[in-house]
Design a protein around this motif. Sequence first.
Motif, mmCIF file in Angstrom:
data_model
loop_
_atom_site.group_PDB
_atom_site.id
_atom_site.type_symbol
_atom_site.label_atom_id
_atom_site.label_comp_id
_atom_site.label_asym_id
_atom_site.label_seq_id
_atom_site.Cartn_x
_atom_site.Cartn_y
_atom_site.Cartn_z
ATOM 1 N N TRP A 1 1.978 6.883 5.280
ATOM 2 C CA TRP A 1 1.436 7.635 4.197
ATOM 3 C C TRP A 1 0.637 7.125 3.050
ATOM 4 C CZ3 TRP A 1 6.605 6.863 4.937
ATOM 5 C CH2 TRP A 1 7.059 6.144 3.945
ATOM 6 N N THR A 2 0.718 5.812 3.058
ATOM 7 C CA THR A 2 0.063 5.217 2.259
ATOM 8 C C THR A 2 -1.512 4.996 2.336
ATOM 9 O OG1 THR A 2 0.245 2.910 3.028
ATOM 10 C CG2 THR A 2 2.046 3.562 1.521
ATOM 11 N N PHE A 3 -1.859 5.543 3.448
ATOM 12 C CA PHE A 3 -3.191 5.485 3.664
ATOM 13 C C PHE A 3 -3.945 6.781 2.905
ATOM 14 C CE2 PHE A 3 -2.097 3.014 7.649
ATOM 15 C CZ PHE A 3 -2.980 2.012 7.538
ATOM 16 N N VAL A 4 -2.982 7.678 2.537
ATOM 17 C CA VAL A 4 -3.501 8.893 1.748
ATOM 18 C C VAL A 4 -3.139 8.707 0.422
ATOM 19 C CG1 VAL A 4 -3.310 11.418 1.579
ATOM 20 C CG2 VAL A 4 -3.234 10.450 3.853
ATOM 21 N N THR A 5 -1.927 8.346 0.136
ATOM 22 C CA THR A 5 -1.598 8.181 -1.345
ATOM 23 C C THR A 5 -2.386 7.187 -2.321
ATOM 24 O OG1 THR A 5 0.507 6.762 -0.576
ATOM 25 C CG2 THR A 5 0.549 9.283 -0.833
ATOM 26 N N ALA A 6 -2.644 6.052 -1.596
ATOM 27 C CA ALA A 6 -3.103 4.870 -2.291
ATOM 28 C C ALA A 6 -4.284 5.155 -3.258
ATOM 29 C CB ALA A 6 -3.632 3.900 -1.287
ATOM 30 N N SER A 7 -5.313 6.323 -2.686
ATOM 31 C CA SER A 7 -6.330 6.556 -3.547
ATOM 32 C C SER A 7 -6.249 7.423 -4.764
ATOM 33 C CB SER A 7 -7.261 7.292 -2.547
ATOM 34 O OG SER A 7 -7.876 6.582 -1.423
ATOM 35 N N PHE A 8 -4.719 7.642 -4.929
ATOM 36 C CA PHE A 8 -4.452 8.550 -6.050
ATOM 37 C C PHE A 8 -3.472 7.766 -6.962
ATOM 38 C CE2 PHE A 8 -5.097 11.427 -2.694
ATOM 39 C CZ PHE A 8 -6.350 12.304 -2.930
ATOM 40 N N THR A 9 -3.456 6.379 -6.660
ATOM 41 C CA THR A 9 -2.416 5.532 -7.610
ATOM 42 C C THR A 9 -3.301 4.357 -8.070
ATOM 43 O OG1 THR A 9 -0.872 5.654 -6.039
ATOM 44 C CG2 THR A 9 -0.454 3.944 -7.480
ATOM 45 N N ASP A 10 -3.090 4.100 -9.447
ATOM 46 C CA ASP A 10 -3.663 3.096 -10.050
ATOM 47 C C ASP A 10 -2.820 2.331 -11.110
ATOM 48 O OD1 ASP A 10 -5.872 1.393 -11.206
ATOM 49 O OD2 ASP A 10 -7.290 2.969 -10.861
ATOM 50 N N VAL A 11 -2.812 1.137 -11.127
ATOM 51 C CA VAL A 11 -2.078 0.362 -12.150
ATOM 52 C C VAL A 11 -3.009 -0.335 -13.261
ATOM 53 C CG1 VAL A 11 -0.583 -0.443 -10.481
ATOM 54 C CG2 VAL A 11 -2.600 -1.992 -10.761
ATOM 55 N N ASP A 12 -4.193 0.042 -13.340
ATOM 56 C CA ASP A 12 -5.116 -0.247 -14.611
ATOM 57 C C ASP A 12 -5.273 0.793 -15.301
ATOM 58 O OD1 ASP A 12 -6.682 -1.517 -16.343
ATOM 59 O OD2 ASP A 12 -8.270 -1.643 -14.974
ATOM 60 N N PHE A 13 -4.977 1.221 -16.564
ATOM 61 C CA PHE A 13 -5.118 2.278 -17.244
ATOM 62 C C PHE A 13 -6.425 2.445 -17.711
ATOM 63 C CE2 PHE A 13 -5.936 4.664 -21.404
ATOM 64 C CZ PHE A 13 -5.067 5.508 -20.978
ATOM 65 N N PHE A 14 -7.365 1.861 -17.824
ATOM 66 C CA PHE A 14 -8.926 1.940 -18.287
ATOM 67 C C PHE A 14 -9.470 2.622 -16.667
ATOM 68 C CE2 PHE A 14 -13.325 0.870 -18.570
ATOM 69 C CZ PHE A 14 -13.678 1.633 -19.324
ATOM 70 N N VAL A 15 -9.238 2.085 -15.705
ATOM 71 C CA VAL A 15 -9.900 2.349 -14.463
ATOM 72 C C VAL A 15 -9.155 3.875 -14.034
ATOM 73 C CG1 VAL A 15 -10.371 2.094 -11.773
ATOM 74 C CG2 VAL A 15 -10.486 0.187 -13.684
ATOM 75 N N GLY A 16 -8.041 3.986 -14.007
ATOM 76 C CA GLY A 16 -7.344 5.103 -13.852
ATOM 77 C C GLY A 16 -7.766 6.245 -14.763
ATOM 78 N N PHE A 17 -7.788 6.117 -16.008
ATOM 79 C CA PHE A 17 -8.464 7.004 -17.032
ATOM 80 C C PHE A 17 -9.477 7.320 -16.548
ATOM 81 C CE2 PHE A 17 -10.508 8.046 -21.026
ATOM 82 C CZ PHE A 17 -9.578 9.118 -21.287
#
Length: 103
Positions: free
Chosen positions: A47-63
């Motif tokens: 499932w990480t092939f799908v969920t990885a694109s919706f996860t971010d550890v960098d606040f600026f890039v995620g925002f």
Amino acid sequence: TSSDLRFTKILVGILSFGLFGGIFLQPFFNNYVALIPAYAISKYYIWTFVTASFTDVDFFVGFLSIVFVALSGPLIEPQFLQSRFLRFLRFVVLCANVTLLMV
């Protein structure tokens, strides 16, 4: 109208949850959701092939991702319709993550 943009609102919510989890729930959240090649292949976390694109550890890039989806979604979703928009998103996410795993 507002009901036509339902998928965009859901996508913004998923990205927000992924950003929150990626920043505040490390490492547990990232072990099961982010694309870590050792886990995706040896532990069969497919499932990480799908969920990885919706996860971010960098606040600026995620925002920036959340802002981009919130601003571009109302323009793109009415043109694509929800089903085609979802297929397009699924194709891009899977291709990007499989390519990332192979590199």
